[in-house]
Motif scaffolding. Structure first.
Motif, PDB file in Angstrom:
ATOM      1  N   UNK A  59       5.869 -89.374  58.847  1.00  0.00           N
ATOM      2  CA  UNK A  59       4.461 -88.997  58.962  1.00  0.00           C
ATOM      3  C   UNK A  59       3.661 -89.563  57.791  1.00  0.00           C
ATOM      4  N   UNK A  60       4.111 -89.269  56.581  1.00  0.00           N
ATOM      5  CA  UNK A  60       3.361 -89.660  55.392  1.00  0.00           C
ATOM      6  C   UNK A  60       3.178 -91.154  55.239  1.00  0.00           C
ATOM      7  N   UNK A  61       4.170 -91.932  55.650  1.00  0.00           N
ATOM      8  CA  UNK A  61       4.083 -93.385  55.501  1.00  0.00           C
ATOM      9  C   UNK A  61       3.135 -94.032  56.506  1.00  0.00           C
ATOM     10  N   UNK A  62       2.727 -93.278  57.542  1.00  0.00           N
ATOM     11  CA  UNK A  62       1.879 -93.878  58.573  1.00  0.00           C
ATOM     12  C   UNK A  62       0.483 -93.265  58.661  1.00  0.00           C
ATOM     13  N   UNK A  63       0.213 -92.240  57.874  1.00  0.00           N
ATOM     14  CA  UNK A  63      -1.142 -91.708  57.829  1.00  0.00           C
ATOM     15  C   UNK A  63      -2.064 -92.685  57.108  1.00  0.00           C
ATOM     16  N   UNK A  64      -3.302 -92.761  57.574  1.00  0.00           N
ATOM     17  CA  UNK A  64      -4.297 -93.652  56.983  1.00  0.00           C
ATOM     18  C   UNK A  64      -5.233 -92.845  56.069  1.00  0.00           C
ATOM     19  N   UNK A  65      -5.912 -93.527  55.137  1.00  0.00           N
ATOM     20  CA  UNK A  65      -6.820 -92.804  54.225  1.00  0.00           C
ATOM     21  C   UNK A  65      -7.918 -92.017  54.929  1.00  0.00           C
ATOM     22  N   UNK A  66      -8.291 -92.420  56.141  1.00  0.00           N
ATOM     23  CA  UNK A  66      -9.355 -91.727  56.864  1.00  0.00           C
ATOM     24  C   UNK A  66      -8.819 -90.584  57.728  1.00  0.00           C
ATOM     25  N   UNK A  67      -7.509 -90.310  57.645  1.00  0.00           N
ATOM     26  CA  UNK A  67      -6.902 -89.230  58.417  1.00  0.00           C
ATOM     27  C   UNK A  67      -6.942 -87.917  57.640  1.00  0.00           C
ATOM     28  N   UNK A  68      -6.497 -86.863  58.312  1.00  0.00           N
ATOM     29  CA  UNK A  68      -6.511 -85.524  57.730  1.00  0.00           C
ATOM     30  C   UNK A  68      -5.166 -84.848  57.985  1.00  0.00           C
ATOM     31  N   UNK A  69      -4.824 -83.921  57.092  1.00  0.00           N
ATOM     32  CA  UNK A  69      -3.560 -83.217  57.240  1.00  0.00           C
ATOM     33  C   UNK A  69      -3.703 -81.728  57.013  1.00  0.00           C
ATOM     34  N   UNK A  70      -2.924 -80.965  57.768  1.00  0.00           N
ATOM     35  CA  UNK A  70      -2.798 -79.526  57.549  1.00  0.00           C
ATOM     36  C   UNK A  70      -1.300 -79.268  57.492  1.00  0.00           C
ATOM     37  N   UNK A  71      -0.749 -79.272  56.282  1.00  0.00           N
ATOM     38  CA  UNK A  71       0.693 -79.356  56.110  1.00  0.00           C
ATOM     39  C   UNK A  71       1.335 -78.014  55.803  1.00  0.00           C
ATOM     40  N   UNK A  72       2.601 -77.924  56.178  1.00  0.00           N
ATOM     41  CA  UNK A  72       3.442 -76.784  55.840  1.00  0.00           C
ATOM     42  C   UNK A  72       3.736 -76.821  54.348  1.00  0.00           C
ATOM     43  N   UNK A  73       4.009 -75.657  53.767  1.00  0.00           N
ATOM     44  CA  UNK A  73       4.222 -75.619  52.319  1.00  0.00           C
ATOM     45  C   UNK A  73       5.533 -76.260  51.883  1.00  0.00           C
TER      46      UNK A  73
END
Length: 691
Positions: A59-73
């Motif tokens: 996931x982290x390697x393919x997210x772009x700077x204009x994306x958003x995340x709501x991540x587990x702790x």
């Protein structure tokens, strides 16, 4: 509902595979160092589930700077893949001042990430349902703002929302209904932690996320092997491409064994066989190592990576350990960010205007806001065609469109909770719920969530949201549906609470609340809406002009005692708000200029300086509220006045409010005994004046 099939293998460059192995080994090394130094790092909850690294890195390697995340702790691997350094994460593990996400305020891997060239990750909730609503709110705002061409980028953004695999929270259903109906650009990543110990599989619910999603028509689904980086990377790549092409929401179920977890005391608990040869701390680590060897990577180069990572992470830990603790003087910072509305603006009466009710003034304010600010949205719970306000909302929807004026069914958790995600994207939501008393659980839960965001993120993520809540009791067969939230909300910090008593104040305070970058709850007394009785006709006002605003935290002197009476010591100060203003005005008519009425207008922030000033002038105080008295805001205010102004008081502080009973009844005669009235206020005034 449809299923997307992920390929088992794809051609991923050795560079990416090598980077993934280095990051995966970094997670492993960080975990080992924390465990070896648990007398230090164990001071705070710091661990994470181990066994999920492959899917999280994918996931982290393919997210772009204009994306958003709501991540587990526990999404440590994702943060490393985004570019967060081990040193930064160690600073948060140790609760240091240099923690770039929260300054030592938030748990490990609650990133509050807002940096150039990084995806945006707002302050996180620990609960899956809340996090799901927050992520869906971000996707909702993205879809709306891209449609309106309000985003600063022309690239399509998506949201990744990670969650557990147990489907036991009705908030998930609320979020998914909205995501599907609006085809929102969001991927729900459900981590199926089938443990090494089979007996612990019983902890899962009756349905896992994949099965549950199958019940939602329009939710696309995918399964991936979350412990194999290659297949996980390919699955995430395919999913992101699908969602970016406007295929709507998609759920990925990633099966990945969890070999350890953090219990409620912060200690790492190991599950099943921990023998490195059979399971390893992370099965994904060995699988990726074997894959690198299979495609020709020299074992010596892999060993060099491992050695370099161990040295690097150990140095990062030592550097973090030597960093300063938070300055105790900063503990009170960042409850709010500064509001631009600091002075009154505009004219209180529009030229050639007629008197309007509070409900009409509120509709006028919202119409003006929506007309001027395309980033503003207004959503409310569905109302019947014959209900109060239905015609105004229908007209708004016709004027501004269904994408901006949204009628929703009983989705109160989503309506309030989504504001955290919407605000992070740049949308400015105005929310109207139908029943304050009926939704007190959701209100308190979510208002606490949005109130803590600014503080825990060190001011990075204030939640700009305007939430309208009907409260109070009035002569109607449905009056039992409305309760009082004054004290409940005031005990939740980080939120501003407004309580207008008339139409002009309603409009002026609502406009100021919209421009305030912090969360604001407006409590609106239903009894004042219709202004049916002579006693509350004063709630109607001439409509102010478009630019009229009243700064939050500024009280208003409705009536002032005669100077002679004050000098003689024959005056009383009534401190009140909402319906209490009208009871007070009716009660003091026969008092012959002996009463000053101070309308608070805003309960938080409180105009304390004006209160102190007026207490010193009058020396006799009556506090009037509509809520039950016991343990109330009124009692708290009386205690504060007694504590700080005792030497200026000539009589005990009187408090008039509702009886401290569990509910307000329907019978009018019983209700009259339970609630305050102008007669009860008059009796209290007479006692004070005679003291």
């Amino acid at each position: 509902m449809s299923t997307i099939v992920a390929k088992n293998r794809s051609q991923i460059s050795r560079r990416i595979l090598t980077k993934a192995y280095r990051l995966m080994f970094t997670v492993e090394t960080m975990t080992s160092i924390c465990e070896d130094n648990k007398e230090i790092s164990g001071k705070y909850i710091h661990g994470a589930y181990h066994g999920q690294e492959a899917i999280l890195l994918a996931v982290g390697l393919q997210l772009e700077p204009h994306d958003f995340g709501s991540f587990h702790d526990g999404d440590v691997a994702t943060m490393l893949a985004l570019g967060i350094t081990p040193h930064e994460l160690m600073l948060q593990i140790l609760g240091k001042a240099g923690d770039p996400f929260s300054g030592g305020r938030a748990y490990y891997c609650y990133p509050s990430l807002k940096r150039a060239e990084f995806p945006t990750v707002p302050c996180q909730s620990r609960l899956t349902g809340m996090r799901t609503i927050q992520g869906t709110g971000m996707a909702h705002a993205i879809a709306y703002m891209e449609q309106q061409k309000l985003r600063k980028t022309d690239k399509t953004s998506i949201v990744i929302c990670s969650m557990g695999d147990e489907m036991k929270d009705n908030m998930i259903a609320e979020a998914w209904h909205v995501a599907i109906s609006r085809k929102l650009p969001i991927i729900y990543l459900a981590l199926n932690n089938h443990h090494v110990s089979p007996d612990l599989n019983e902890r899962l619910g009756a349905m896992d996320a994949y099965e549950y999603a199958g019940r939602f028509k329009g939710m696309k689904r995918m399964k991936v092997d979350g412990s194999d980086f290659v297949s996980a990377y390919e699955g995430i790549k395919k999913a992101m491409a699908a969602v970016r092409k406007d295929m709507g929401p998609l759920l990925i179920q990633a099966k990945c064994p969890s070999f350890s977890y953090v219990d409620s005391t912060g200690n790492t608990q190991h599950i099943g066989d921990r023998n490195l040869k059979s399971h390893n701390r992370s099965a994904s680590l060995f699988r990726l190592r074997d894959h690198l060897l299979a495609i020709g990577a020299p074992e010596s180069s892999i060993m060099e990576i491992e050695s370099a990572v161990k040295d690097y992470v150990q140095k990062a830990f030592q550097q973090a350990l030597n960093m300063a603790e938070p300055d105790l003087g900063t503990a009170r910072l960042h409850e709010f960010v500064e509001t631009p509305v600091k002075e009154g603006q505009g004219k209180k009466r529009r030229r050639a205007s007629s008197k309007v009710t509070m409900a009409q003034a509120a509709s006028s304010a919202i119409n003006e806001i929506l007309g001027k600010h395309p980033e503003a949205l207004f959503y409310y719970q569905d109302v019947r065609e014959e209900s109060d306000g239905a015609a105004e909302k229908a007209e708004m929807k016709k004027r501004f469109g269904k994408h901006r004026v949204l009628g929703m069914p009983e989705l109160d958790a989503y309506m309030i909770g989504s504001t955290t995600g919407m605000s992070a994207v740049g949308a400015k939501p105005i929310v109207e719920v139908q029943s304050g008393g009926g939704h007190q659980n959701h209100l308190s839960r979510w208002v606490e969530e949005i109130g803590s965001s600014c503080y825990l993120s060190m001011g990075q993520f204030p939640v700009q949201a305007l939430i309208r809540v009907p409260v109070g009791n009035y002569e109607d067969e449905k009056s039992y549906s409305f309760g009082h939230l004054d004290s409940a909300l005031l005990n939740i910090k980080g939120v501003k609470v407004v309580y207008p008593s008339n139409a002009a104040d309603m409009k002026g305070l609502m406009k100021a609340a919209f421009y305030d970058p912090n969360p604001v709850v407006i409590l609106e007394n239903k009894g004042l809406y219709k202004a049916k009785t002579t006693e509350i006709n004063g709630s109607m006002s001439f409509e102010p002009d478009d630019g009229y605003m009243i700064p939050l935290g500024l009280s208003n002197k409705i009536l002032e005692a005669e100077k002679k009476k004050t000098q003689e010591g024959n005056s009383v100060l009534i401190i009140t708000y909402g319906m209490g203003v009208h009871w007070a005005k009716a009660a003091c008519q026969p008092m012959g200029g002996q009463v000053t009425i101070l309308d608070l207008r805003t309960l938080s922030p409180l105009d304390w300086e004006t209160i102190k000033k007026e207490v010193k002038i009058h020396s006799k105080v009556l506090i009037l509220t509509e809520e039950p008295l016991l343990n109330s805001f009124g009692e708290s205010l009386a205690g504060r006045i007694a504590g700080e102004c005792f030497q200026f008081l000539d009589a005990p502080i009187q408090i008039v409010g509702a009886e401290s009973l569990p509910a307000i009844v329907m019978n009018v005669n019983l209700k009259s005994v339970m609630l305050p009235s102008s007669d009860r206020v008059g009796e209290a005034l007479s006692e004070l004046l005679a003291y």
